[in-house]
Write an enzyme that holds these catalytic residues in place. Structure first.
Site, PDB file in Angstrom:
ATOM      1  N   LYS A 183      24.502   8.240 -52.116  1.00  0.00           N
ATOM      2  CA  LYS A 183      25.734   7.640 -51.342  1.00  0.00           C
ATOM      3  C   LYS A 183      25.313   6.303 -50.731  1.00  0.00           C
ATOM      4  O   LYS A 183      24.514   6.337 -49.927  1.00  0.00           O
ATOM      5  CB  LYS A 183      26.060   8.809 -50.199  1.00  0.00           C
ATOM      6  N   GLY A 244      23.606  12.601 -37.585  1.00  0.00           N
ATOM      7  CA  GLY A 244      23.779  12.718 -39.065  1.00  0.00           C
ATOM      8  C   GLY A 244      22.719  13.716 -39.852  1.00  0.00           C
ATOM      9  O   GLY A 244      23.383  14.557 -40.619  1.00  0.00           O
ATOM     10  N   GLU A 264      15.044  12.232 -42.306  1.00  0.00           N
ATOM     11  CA  GLU A 264      14.014  11.521 -41.438  1.00  0.00           C
ATOM     12  C   GLU A 264      15.101  11.042 -40.516  1.00  0.00           C
ATOM     13  O   GLU A 264      15.905  10.081 -40.766  1.00  0.00           O
ATOM     14  CB  GLU A 264      13.222  10.719 -42.462  1.00  0.00           C
ATOM     15  N   CYS A 301      12.251   3.072 -37.710  1.00  0.00           N
ATOM     16  CA  CYS A 301      12.018   4.468 -37.236  1.00  0.00           C
ATOM     17  C   CYS A 301      10.553   4.586 -36.769  1.00  0.00           C
ATOM     18  O   CYS A 301      10.335   5.466 -35.927  1.00  0.00           O
ATOM     19  CB  CYS A 301      12.171   5.591 -38.280  1.00  0.00           C
TER      20      CYS A 301
HETATM   21  P1  NAP Z   1      23.853   7.550 -39.540  1.00  0.00           P
HETATM   22  O1  NAP Z   1      25.090   7.250 -38.646  1.00  0.00           O
HETATM   23  O2  NAP Z   1      23.043   8.799 -39.458  1.00  0.00           O
HETATM   24  O3  NAP Z   1      24.310   7.426 -41.128  1.00  0.00           O
HETATM   25  C1  NAP Z   1      23.563   7.390 -42.249  1.00  0.00           C
HETATM   26  C2  NAP Z   1      24.255   8.036 -43.501  1.00  0.00           C
HETATM   27  O4  NAP Z   1      24.759   9.123 -43.234  1.00  0.00           O
HETATM   28  C3  NAP Z   1      25.769   6.937 -43.588  1.00  0.00           C
HETATM   29  O5  NAP Z   1      25.833   7.002 -44.832  1.00  0.00           O
HETATM   30  C4  NAP Z   1      26.723   7.759 -43.059  1.00  0.00           C
HETATM   31  O6  NAP Z   1      27.969   7.827 -43.424  1.00  0.00           O
HETATM   32  C5  NAP Z   1      26.134   9.383 -43.292  1.00  0.00           C
HETATM   33  N1  NAP Z   1      26.472  10.359 -42.215  1.00  0.00           N
HETATM   34  C6  NAP Z   1      25.960  10.495 -40.818  1.00  0.00           C
HETATM   35  N2  NAP Z   1      26.383  11.155 -40.180  1.00  0.00           N
HETATM   36  C7  NAP Z   1      27.278  12.106 -41.119  1.00  0.00           C
HETATM   37  C8  NAP Z   1      27.779  13.400 -41.220  1.00  0.00           C
HETATM   38  N3  NAP Z   1      27.935  14.053 -40.201  1.00  0.00           N
HETATM   39  N4  NAP Z   1      28.447  13.834 -42.278  1.00  0.00           N
HETATM   40  C9  NAP Z   1      28.200  13.239 -43.491  1.00  0.00           C
HETATM   41  N5  NAP Z   1      27.594  11.902 -43.644  1.00  0.00           N
HETATM   42  C10 NAP Z   1      27.023  11.627 -42.501  1.00  0.00           C
HETATM   43  O7  NAP Z   1      22.768   6.185 -39.386  1.00  0.00           O
HETATM   44  P2  NAP Z   1      22.984   4.838 -39.585  1.00  0.00           P
HETATM   45  O8  NAP Z   1      24.418   4.186 -39.789  1.00  0.00           O
HETATM   46  O9  NAP Z   1      22.083   4.018 -40.346  1.00  0.00           O
HETATM   47  O10 NAP Z   1      22.884   4.287 -37.971  1.00  0.00           O
HETATM   48  C11 NAP Z   1      23.345   4.991 -36.758  1.00  0.00           C
HETATM   49  C12 NAP Z   1      22.266   5.227 -35.963  1.00  0.00           C
HETATM   50  O11 NAP Z   1      21.246   6.167 -36.627  1.00  0.00           O
HETATM   51  C13 NAP Z   1      21.529   4.120 -35.282  1.00  0.00           C
HETATM   52  O12 NAP Z   1      22.052   3.552 -34.162  1.00  0.00           O
HETATM   53  C14 NAP Z   1      20.229   4.777 -34.742  1.00  0.00           C
HETATM   54  O13 NAP Z   1      20.224   5.382 -33.760  1.00  0.00           O
HETATM   55  C15 NAP Z   1      19.888   5.809 -35.927  1.00  0.00           C
HETATM   56  N6  NAP Z   1      19.017   5.332 -36.934  1.00  0.00           N
HETATM   57  C16 NAP Z   1      17.740   5.661 -37.057  1.00  0.00           C
HETATM   58  C17 NAP Z   1      16.970   5.388 -38.155  1.00  0.00           C
HETATM   59  C18 NAP Z   1      15.665   5.896 -38.003  1.00  0.00           C
HETATM   60  O14 NAP Z   1      14.761   5.459 -38.943  1.00  0.00           O
HETATM   61  N7  NAP Z   1      15.037   6.196 -36.843  1.00  0.00           N
HETATM   62  C19 NAP Z   1      17.457   4.568 -38.984  1.00  0.00           C
HETATM   63  C20 NAP Z   1      18.777   4.213 -39.180  1.00  0.00           C
HETATM   64  C21 NAP Z   1      19.617   4.625 -38.238  1.00  0.00           C
HETATM   65  P3  NAP Z   1      28.834   6.824 -43.094  1.00  0.00           P
HETATM   66  O15 NAP Z   1      28.132   5.487 -42.353  1.00  0.00           O
HETATM   67  O16 NAP Z   1      29.577   6.292 -44.208  1.00  0.00           O
HETATM   68  O17 NAP Z   1      29.677   7.130 -41.856  1.00  0.00           O
END
Ligand code: NAP
Length: 523
Positions: A183, A244, A264, A301
């Site tokens: 995805k 997520g 992760e 991360c």
């Molecule tokens: P994310 O919001 O968790 O999204 C990652 C992927 O998962 C995206 O493709 C998203 O889809 C999908 N997704 C998220 N929640 C979902 C759900 N409930 N159902 C189905 N699919 C879902 O992460 P991000 O976009 O990379 O960043 C958002 C936040 O995540 C950041 O602000 C940060 O706090 C955290 N983050 C942490 C790390 C780490 O390594 N610690 C890395 C990246 C991000 P869509 O985007 O299409 O909605």
């Protein structure tokens, strides 16, 4: 070429009705190409192809998979400029950083190629029959690791190459013998398509069955949720937010057939600065910590989001050095609007929080640029406020001042699961604090001595995973060759004819791999 279509096996499809464009955080503009979100029928088709491909691909030899993986690296290398240029536009990361990330991506694919070529990773174990064993005869039993089936990989926003379409999750799943359905992260859909095309080109050249790899495009939760729910999916790999990862984990457990989700989800990566080291190397340690927090705008991360220090007569100097280091850091471009606004919301919340003092906050300048921020709190305030344990994704860290070792231990006990825990300490000081170390070993997958947690080495001995909420399964790593173990299961063959056994288990060991043969390691 970027078409904005879903790449379903060897065909392309754009039947969905929703479309979107990538947004460049660099020049704050939508990019031209239009991406069509996948629909239910396309998701079904991709899984049908993956399921059919699995029947053949699961039987591929290590050398054939190795050659397929190596071909991916060749295609990545020959498309490097094109891919990194697009990734610069879509992520705002620098070309130098993306070139390094491409090196890492290529190297980790080569690492898996070498692993499966050598072959011993399957943990072959043989117990030969003892028909005349007194009591009951012992049967011949042989066991090895076999692939699971189609794996869903969520590309991560913060590593558009190394944790995305051809990143460690995809590579370890393919190396294990599983088809992969990615995805694509909507933050870098063009980069994702370019990389996906390199995998498909390598698959064609390797005569891989159609469906061994597909990439689906989506913005919003529908596409990812359809993928996790599909009955052909056998495992999920995810890097991103706690919300997520946990939502996808819960979804997978609610299926009629629950499947593993290796999510992760980040971590505070606390650094414990012990007394002697703090006094003897005050400025050097402050410099290392500030650089680590601010590297890549803190969007790792492994970013240290918590610094726990013991009070000494020189502690104010240490805090001053940290403040000065932060004040010399630049506001850097963040990956996307969502990440940037969540960062600002967290900082605003902390600034209004009476028990946290903002030591330094850079001015909020251009849009989508993360301002370096450092705050300080007392040990008791930290312990009594669980919200201070939330990951703030960006160039921010919280310093917690402990008046004695007991407070450090109280903090250690209060911490949730972490990807890493770091100590800055002298040799003797470390030996004198075994109880603190033992407490923390229970909370993390990686213990670090006098180095920062960012800049994770990709190798066989790496552990990138820790107790929840750092990951959903602390027994595994998502980085390094150990990551392959997430996508396999053991199968035992009892009294099986030698000529029908997988080569790894045959009597004459035709692959010359290491095996546990009647409880002795042999090659
Ligand atoms: P994310 O919001 O968790 O999204 C990652 C992927 O998962 C995206 O493709 C998203 O889809 C999908 N997704 C998220 N929640 C979902 C759900 N409930 N159902 C189905 N699919 C879902 O992460 P991000 O976009 O990379 O960043 C958002 C936040 O995540 C950041 O602000 C940060 O706090 C955290 N983050 C942490 C790390 C780490 O390594 N610690 C890395 C990246 C991000 P869509 O985007 O299409 O909605």
């Amino acid at each position: 070429m970027i078409t904005g279509k879903n790449l379903i096996g060897y065909s392309e499809s754009a039947k969905g009705t929703n479309t979107f464009c990538a947004f460049s955080p660099l020049n704050l503009k939508e990019l031209d190409e239009v991406f069509t979100e996948t629909d239910k029928a396309e998701v079904e088709l991709a899984f049908e192809k993956a399921d059919a491909a699995f029947k053949e691909y699961r039987l591929w030899s290590g050398s054939r998979k190795s050659s397929f993986l190596n071909k991916i690296t060749e295609h990545l290398e020959s498309n490097r400029k094109h891919i990194t240029a697009r990734a610069v536009l879509e992520t705002g990361l620098t070309e130098a950083r993306l070139n390094n990330e491409m090196n890492r991506t290529i190297n980790q694919i080569k690492m898996f190629a070498a692993l499966v070529l050598e072959g011993s990773w399957v943990e072959a174990s043989i117990d030969r029959a003892v028909p005349d064993r007194p009591g009951t005869p012992k049967p011949d039993i042989r066991k090895m690791l076999r692939p699971l089936g189609p794996v869903v990989v969520f590309g991560a926003s913060n590593f558009p190459l190394a944790f995305s379409v051809a990143g460690g999750d995809t590579t370890s799943a393919l190396a294990a013998g599983n088809p992969v359905l990615v995805k694509a992260h909507p933050s870098h859909p063009g980069t994702s398509e370019l990389v996906a095309r390199t995998i498909l080109a390598a698959a064609r050249e390797s005569d891989a069955p159609e469906g061994v790899f597909s990439m689906l495009v989506g913005k919003g939760f529908d596409s990812g949720q359809m993928m996790v729910k599909n009955p052909h999916a056998k495992a999920v790999a995810f890097t991103g937010s706690l919300a997520g990862g946990k939502a996808l984990y819960d979804l997978a457990q609610q299926r009629e057939e629950p499947i593993p989700v290796f999510a992760e989800m980040g971590s505070l990566n606390p650094i414990f600065v012990m007394r002697d080291k703090q006094e003897s190397e005050t400025s050097a340690i402050a410099g290392m910590i500030a650089s680590s927090v601010n590297m890549g705008a803190g969007q790792f991360c492994t970013k240290p989001g918590l610094v726990i220090m013991e009070e000494t007569p020189k502690s104010n100097d240490f805090v001053d050095y940290l403040r000065n280091e932060f004040s010399s850091m630049e506001n850097q471009v963040m990956l996307n609007e969502g990440i940037s606004s969540r960062y600002n919301e967290s900082i605003n919340y902390l600034a209004n929080y009476s028990n946290v003092e903002i030591l330094y906050s850079a001015k909020d300048g251009e849009k989508l640029r993360g301002r370096p921020v450092i705050a300080v709190a007392s040990a008791q305030d930290f312990i009594s406020n669980p919200s201070l344990q939330y990951e703030v994704f960006g160039p921010y860290t919280l310093v917690v001042r402990c008046s004695n070792k007991n407070e450090m231990k109280e903090i250690a006990s209060s911490l949730a699961g972490q990807l890493s825990v770091t100590f800055f300490a002298g040799d003797r000081e470390m030996a004198d604090n075994c109880d603190l170390v033992n407490l923390l070993e229970d909370k993390t997958g990686r213990l670090i001595f006098n180095e920062v947690p960012t800049g994770l080495e990709v190798c066989s001995s790496t552990q990138h995973g820790g107790p929840f909420p750092a990951t959903t399964d602390s027994r595994f790593t998502s980085v390094g060759t150990g990551a392959i173990k997430r996508f396999v299961r053991p199968v035992a063959y009892q009294n099986w004819p030698d000529n029908l056994l997988p080569a790894e288990l045959r009597d004459d060991n035709p692959l010359s791999i290491w095996r546990l043969d009647d409880n002795q390691w042999h090659m």
